[in-house]
Design a protein around this motif. Structure first.
Motif, PDB file in Angstrom:
ATOM      1  N   ARG A 271       0.832  -1.199   0.000  1.00  0.00           N
ATOM      2  CA  ARG A 271       0.000   0.000   0.000  1.00  0.00           C
ATOM      3  C   ARG A 271       0.871   1.255   0.000  1.00  0.00           C
ATOM      4  O   ARG A 271       0.617   2.210  -0.750  1.00  0.00           O
ATOM      5  CB  ARG A 271      -0.912   0.004   1.226  1.00  0.00           C
ATOM      6  CG  ARG A 271      -1.817   1.227   1.320  1.00  0.00           C
ATOM      7  CD  ARG A 271      -2.633   1.192   2.605  1.00  0.00           C
ATOM      8  NE  ARG A 271      -3.587   2.293   2.660  1.00  0.00           N
ATOM      9  CZ  ARG A 271      -3.313   3.516   3.096  1.00  0.00           C
ATOM     10  NH1 ARG A 271      -2.081   3.802   3.526  1.00  0.00           N
ATOM     11  NH2 ARG A 271      -4.245   4.453   3.104  1.00  0.00           N
TER      12      ARG A 271
ATOM     13  N   SER B  27       0.974   4.029  -2.927  1.00  0.00           N
ATOM     14  CA  SER B  27       0.561   5.385  -2.562  1.00  0.00           C
ATOM     15  C   SER B  27       1.683   6.396  -2.769  1.00  0.00           C
ATOM     16  O   SER B  27       1.442   7.533  -3.212  1.00  0.00           O
ATOM     17  CB  SER B  27       0.088   5.414  -1.103  1.00  0.00           C
ATOM     18  OG  SER B  27      -1.035   4.572  -0.912  1.00  0.00           O
TER      19      SER B  27
ATOM     20  N   TRP C 147      -0.688   6.447  -6.689  1.00  0.00           N
ATOM     21  CA  TRP C 147      -1.941   5.709  -6.833  1.00  0.00           C
ATOM     22  C   TRP C 147      -2.806   5.920  -5.590  1.00  0.00           C
ATOM     23  O   TRP C 147      -2.282   6.067  -4.480  1.00  0.00           O
ATOM     24  CB  TRP C 147      -1.677   4.227  -7.018  1.00  0.00           C
ATOM     25  CG  TRP C 147      -1.260   3.848  -8.405  1.00  0.00           C
ATOM     26  CD1 TRP C 147      -0.826   4.683  -9.396  1.00  0.00           C
ATOM     27  CD2 TRP C 147      -1.237   2.523  -8.932  1.00  0.00           C
ATOM     28  NE1 TRP C 147      -0.534   3.966 -10.515  1.00  0.00           N
ATOM     29  CE2 TRP C 147      -0.778   2.641 -10.272  1.00  0.00           C
ATOM     30  CE3 TRP C 147      -1.536   1.276  -8.435  1.00  0.00           C
ATOM     31  CZ2 TRP C 147      -0.628   1.527 -11.106  1.00  0.00           C
ATOM     32  CZ3 TRP C 147      -1.393   0.161  -9.254  1.00  0.00           C
ATOM     33  CH2 TRP C 147      -0.946   0.289 -10.576  1.00  0.00           C
ATOM     34  N   HIS C 148      -4.129   5.922  -5.766  1.00  0.00           N
ATOM     35  CA  HIS C 148      -5.055   6.171  -4.671  1.00  0.00           C
ATOM     36  C   HIS C 148      -5.644   4.857  -4.142  1.00  0.00           C
ATOM     37  O   HIS C 148      -6.203   4.062  -4.909  1.00  0.00           O
ATOM     38  CB  HIS C 148      -6.197   7.075  -5.127  1.00  0.00           C
ATOM     39  CG  HIS C 148      -5.764   8.458  -5.500  1.00  0.00           C
ATOM     40  ND1 HIS C 148      -5.084   9.284  -4.624  1.00  0.00           N
ATOM     41  CD2 HIS C 148      -5.909   9.163  -6.649  1.00  0.00           C
ATOM     42  CE1 HIS C 148      -4.838  10.436  -5.209  1.00  0.00           C
ATOM     43  NE2 HIS C 148      -5.309  10.391  -6.445  1.00  0.00           N
ATOM     44  N   ASP C 149      -5.507   4.658  -2.842  1.00  0.00           N
ATOM     45  CA  ASP C 149      -6.155   3.533  -2.176  1.00  0.00           C
ATOM     46  C   ASP C 149      -7.641   3.857  -2.042  1.00  0.00           C
ATOM     47  O   ASP C 149      -8.021   4.813  -1.365  1.00  0.00           O
ATOM     48  CB  ASP C 149      -5.521   3.330  -0.792  1.00  0.00           C
ATOM     49  CG  ASP C 149      -6.095   2.127  -0.053  1.00  0.00           C
ATOM     50  OD1 ASP C 149      -7.030   1.480  -0.571  1.00  0.00           O
ATOM     51  OD2 ASP C 149      -5.609   1.841   1.060  1.00  0.00           O
TER      52      ASP C 149
END
Length: 317
Positions: free
Chosen positions: A149, A153, A157-159
């Motif tokens: 994660r 991130s 990139w968006h969680d």
């Protein structure tokens, strides 16, 4: 008197055919990576075309060089958006391999949610359990999902785990939301419930496992498209029959590719790139990534969606 020699030849032939099929499934087809290309009419009228690369179920092991090299080449497609719907890991030391395989894709706009094999390592299972939708879940050792994660991130990139976001990509306004893995019953849809921004050109939902209870909530809230993985497309399929199991509660006809969910929402389920190390075979179901070309929906569908949004806005929940 039975012809024992004929029976023996028949048994030997069947055993030989099974051995050839198993060899093909484990040595050839599971490494025969394919790029699927699908056009889906889901955008609002007047919106620009959007190219979305949908990845799922990498099930990465550190030594899988062929898979890593193939994934790295996908950046040449120059997608506008990358969506990863989980199950990236199959080994506690696979995070660097996943990040390196993503390569230039991590420099592009991206969204992700996680699946069960981001949280827990795969374990050896009786394959017949997949025919029982209510079989008891067996979990392996914890995997370093937090490291993955952080790596995603840090690169932008968006969680989307229980998050709603609005952003613009390639001139397309997107309202997106996602849930944690329904396969592990970690989904908490109430945290993202409600109508997405009706002014968005695309209302996009993300989930790892395409469980109907979650898909119904996305559809009721007015999402245009939901992306999911988890099923492996059935993984071991039969000619003219298709998938035998889905490993979730959707029907076999929706086990991979595009379909409708309800009257207006579209669903795309990726057959995935990998397999569990304890079931390293695919048959009539090549490993895949999908390049989705999203285009404006027909005007009558768009008007119907606008009517539903208006009714939702004035109706008590």
């Amino acid at each position: 008197m039975p012809d024992h020699s004929a029976l023996f030849r028949a048994a030997a032939g069947a055993a030989g055919a099974a051995a050839l099929g198993l060899g093909y499934a484990t040595l050839i087809e599971r490494n025969a990576f394919a790029l699927r290309e699908v056009t889906m009419p889901v955008l609002d009228p007047g919106a620009s075309t959007l190219r979305v690369l949908h990845l799922s179920d990498l099930h990465m092991m550190p030594n899988q060089r062929l898979k890593q090299n193939w994934l790295r080449e996908l950046d040449r497609l120059e997608p506008d958006l990358v969506v990863n719907t989980g199950d990236n890991l199959s080994h506690p030391k696979a995070v660097p391999a996943v990040v390196q395989a993503m390569g230039g894709l991590l420099a592009r706009p991206g969204l992700f949610v996680f699946g069960s094999n981001d949280y827990f390592a795969p374990v050896l299972k009786n394959p017949l359990r997949y025919f029982d939708r209510d079989h008891e879940r067996v979990y392996g050792a914890p995997l370093p999902w937090g490291d993955l994660r952080a790596a995603f991130s840090e690169r932008g990139w968006h969680d989307m785990t229980h998050v709603r976001r609005e952003f613009e990509v390639a001139g397309v306004r997107i309202a997106a939301a996602g849930v944690d893995d329904p396969h592990l019953e970690r989904d908490r849809y109430d945290t993202i419930a409600g109508q997405p921004n009706p002014l968005a050109d695309l209302k996009l939902g993300l989930t790892h496992s395409p469980e109907p209870r979650v898909l119904d909530r996305f559809a009721d809230d007015g999402y245009d498209l939901v992306l999911a993985g988890h099923t492996h497309g059935g993984q071991l399929c039969l000619p003219f029959v298709g998938a035998l199991v889905t490993n979730c509660r959707i029907d076999r006809s929706r086990v991979k590719g595009p379909s409708r969910w309800g009257a207006h929402m579209r669903l795309h389920v990726s057959a995935g790139v990998g397999t569990s190390p304890f079931a390293p075979a695919r048959f009539c179901c090549r490993p895949e990534a999908t390049l989705l070309t999203l285009v404006p929906a027909p005007r009558n569908e768009a008007l119907a969606a606008a009517d539903r949004a208006a009714e939702s806005a004035i109706s008590p929940r």
